[in-house]
Write a protein that holds these residues in place. Structure first.
Motif, PDB file in Angstrom:
ATOM      1  N   THR A  79      48.024  85.767  -3.871  1.00 12.40           N
ATOM      2  CA  THR A  79      48.221  87.103  -3.322  1.00 12.40           C
ATOM      3  C   THR A  79      47.847  88.092  -4.429  1.00 12.40           C
ATOM      4  OG1 THR A  79      50.522  87.062  -4.066  1.00 12.40           O
ATOM      5  CG2 THR A  79      50.091  86.377  -1.793  1.00 12.40           C
ATOM      6  N   PRO A  80      47.527  89.316  -4.153  1.00 12.07           N
ATOM      7  CA  PRO A  80      47.495  89.964  -2.839  1.00 12.07           C
ATOM      8  C   PRO A  80      46.139  89.782  -2.154  1.00 12.07           C
ATOM      9  CG  PRO A  80      47.062  91.566  -4.539  1.00 12.07           C
ATOM     10  CD  PRO A  80      47.298  90.259  -5.241  1.00 12.07           C
ATOM     11  N   ASN A  81      45.938  90.586  -1.101  1.00 10.72           N
ATOM     12  CA  ASN A  81      44.695  90.571  -0.339  1.00 10.72           C
ATOM     13  C   ASN A  81      43.535  91.076  -1.217  1.00 10.72           C
ATOM     14  OD1 ASN A  81      42.926  90.437   1.818  1.00 10.72           O
ATOM     15  ND2 ASN A  81      43.521  92.431   2.624  1.00 10.72           N
ATOM     16  N   PRO A 145      41.489  95.754   1.536  1.00  5.67           N
ATOM     17  CA  PRO A 145      42.065  94.885   0.508  1.00  5.67           C
ATOM     18  C   PRO A 145      42.873  95.680  -0.509  1.00  5.67           C
ATOM     19  CG  PRO A 145      39.719  95.167   0.147  1.00  5.67           C
ATOM     20  CD  PRO A 145      40.018  95.763   1.486  1.00  5.67           C
ATOM     21  N   GLU A 146      43.889  95.031  -1.052  1.00  4.53           N
ATOM     22  CA  GLU A 146      44.653  95.674  -2.116  1.00  4.53           C
ATOM     23  C   GLU A 146      43.855  95.707  -3.414  1.00  4.53           C
ATOM     24  OE1 GLU A 146      48.901  94.385  -2.325  1.00  4.53           O
ATOM     25  OE2 GLU A 146      48.319  93.131  -0.623  1.00  4.53           O
ATOM     26  N   ILE A 147      43.095  94.623  -3.667  1.00  4.53           N
ATOM     27  CA  ILE A 147      42.299  94.528  -4.888  1.00  4.53           C
ATOM     28  C   ILE A 147      40.834  94.323  -4.537  1.00  4.53           C
ATOM     29  CG2 ILE A 147      41.833  93.149  -6.956  1.00  4.53           C
ATOM     30  CD1 ILE A 147      44.750  92.503  -7.153  1.00  4.53           C
ATOM     31  N   VAL A 173      41.414 100.979  -1.587  1.00  2.31           N
ATOM     32  CA  VAL A 173      41.982  99.858  -2.341  1.00  2.31           C
ATOM     33  C   VAL A 173      42.980 100.390  -3.359  1.00  2.31           C
ATOM     34  CG1 VAL A 173      39.866  98.499  -2.064  1.00  2.31           C
ATOM     35  CG2 VAL A 173      40.209  99.820  -4.149  1.00  2.31           C
ATOM     36  N   THR A 174      43.954  99.547  -3.695  1.00  5.92           N
ATOM     37  CA  THR A 174      44.972  99.932  -4.669  1.00  5.92           C
ATOM     38  C   THR A 174      44.481  99.744  -6.097  1.00  5.92           C
ATOM     39  OG1 THR A 174      46.688  99.258  -3.107  1.00  5.92           O
ATOM     40  CG2 THR A 174      47.350  99.499  -5.417  1.00  5.92           C
ATOM     41  N   LYS A 175      43.644  98.723  -6.302  1.00  5.07           N
ATOM     42  CA  LYS A 175      43.223  98.377  -7.654  1.00  5.07           C
ATOM     43  C   LYS A 175      41.794  97.875  -7.638  1.00  5.07           C
ATOM     44  CE  LYS A 175      44.918  95.756 -11.657  1.00  5.07           C
ATOM     45  NZ  LYS A 175      46.019  94.878 -12.142  1.00  5.07           N
ATOM     46  N   GLY A 199      44.838 102.332 -11.604  1.00  2.34           N
ATOM     47  CA  GLY A 199      44.315 101.370 -10.646  1.00  2.34           C
ATOM     48  C   GLY A 199      42.993 100.750 -11.043  1.00  2.34           C
TER      49      GLY A 199
END
Length: 234
Positions: A79-81, A145-147, A173-175, A199
């Motif tokens: 994880t994550p996505n 996606p988160e990343i 995206v978060t990162k 991020g």
């Protein structure tokens, strides 16, 4: 080969892996043909990708299964996505290595950017990031996606990498984890400081001091895309 500068931001990571450093030395040579260049880019991406993903991914239990001896064990998933985003063209040379590292298939999106030769400013010519809109389906079958794992073998001026990072963050995206074979110190810092470094993580196999008036790293690798695809050199 240049080592990491103490003035680099904390979100920049330069590999010290001895095998990577030896392969980078081989890749620098003008005598490396297209087949050798492809293999070396892939192998370096595998090493630096392994280092980068070890810090940005976690595992969680995903169920149970049985071994060939009929013992039950707990399965794990990462994880994550995640999505992988190679920058065309040369980022394609790193894609297989990162796909090999990830335990499950993930979406692959593509960004096409080139530097305008006079100003050296990035110009986007292709973007296949999915358009997202609010959905009534819960959970969303195609979530952002988160990343985003961004692949670009060379960070020279940092303009292309910064533009790609900005595009991905604006997408939602978060990162962004940028993985590169080689960067200039100024270019890497510029990419790492995009969005105030919030991020963004940058992982590079090696670091050189400067770029020339054409925006090419000194001593560098030349144009990796041209070397990979046997096109006209710059």
């Amino acid at each position: 080969m240049a080592m990491a500068s103490t003035s680099l931001p904390s979100n920049v990571h330069v590999s010290t892996h001895p095998c990577l450093r030896a392969k980078l030395s081989q890749l620098r040579s003008k005598d490396a043909n297209a087949r050798e260049t492809k293999a070396l880019v892939n192998e370096i991406a595998l090493i630096i990708g392994c280092e980068a993903l070890a810090t940005c991914l976690e595992n969680s239990p995903s169920g149970t299964a049985e071994t060939p001896l009929d013992y039950t064990y707990t399965t794990e998933t990462t994880t994550p996505n995640v999505a992988v985003v190679p920058i065309l063209r040369s980022g394609l040379g790193m894609l297989e290595a990162v796909q090999m590292l990830l335990p499950e298939p993930v979406p692959v999106h593509h960004l096409g950017l080139f530097r305008e030769p006079t100003t050296l400013q990035p110009v986007e010519y292709y973007n296949n990031l999915p358009y997202h809109r609010p959905t009534s389906v819960n959970p969303d079958p195609f979530p952002i996606p988160e990343i985003a794992i961004l692949l670009d073998p060379v960070i020279a001026t940092g303009g292309t990498a910064s533009a790609a990072i900005q595009t991905l963050l604006e997408w939602g995206v978060t990162k962004v984890v940028l993985i590169s074979v080689l960067g200039s110190e100024a270019g890497v810092k510029r990419a790492a400081e995009e969005n105030g470094s919030e991020g963004v993580e940058v992982w590079v196999g090696g670091l050189d001091g400067e770029v020339n008036d054409k925006g090419m790293i000194k001593p560098g690798l030349g144009d990796v895309g041209d070397r990979l695809f046997l096109t006209i050199g710059k």
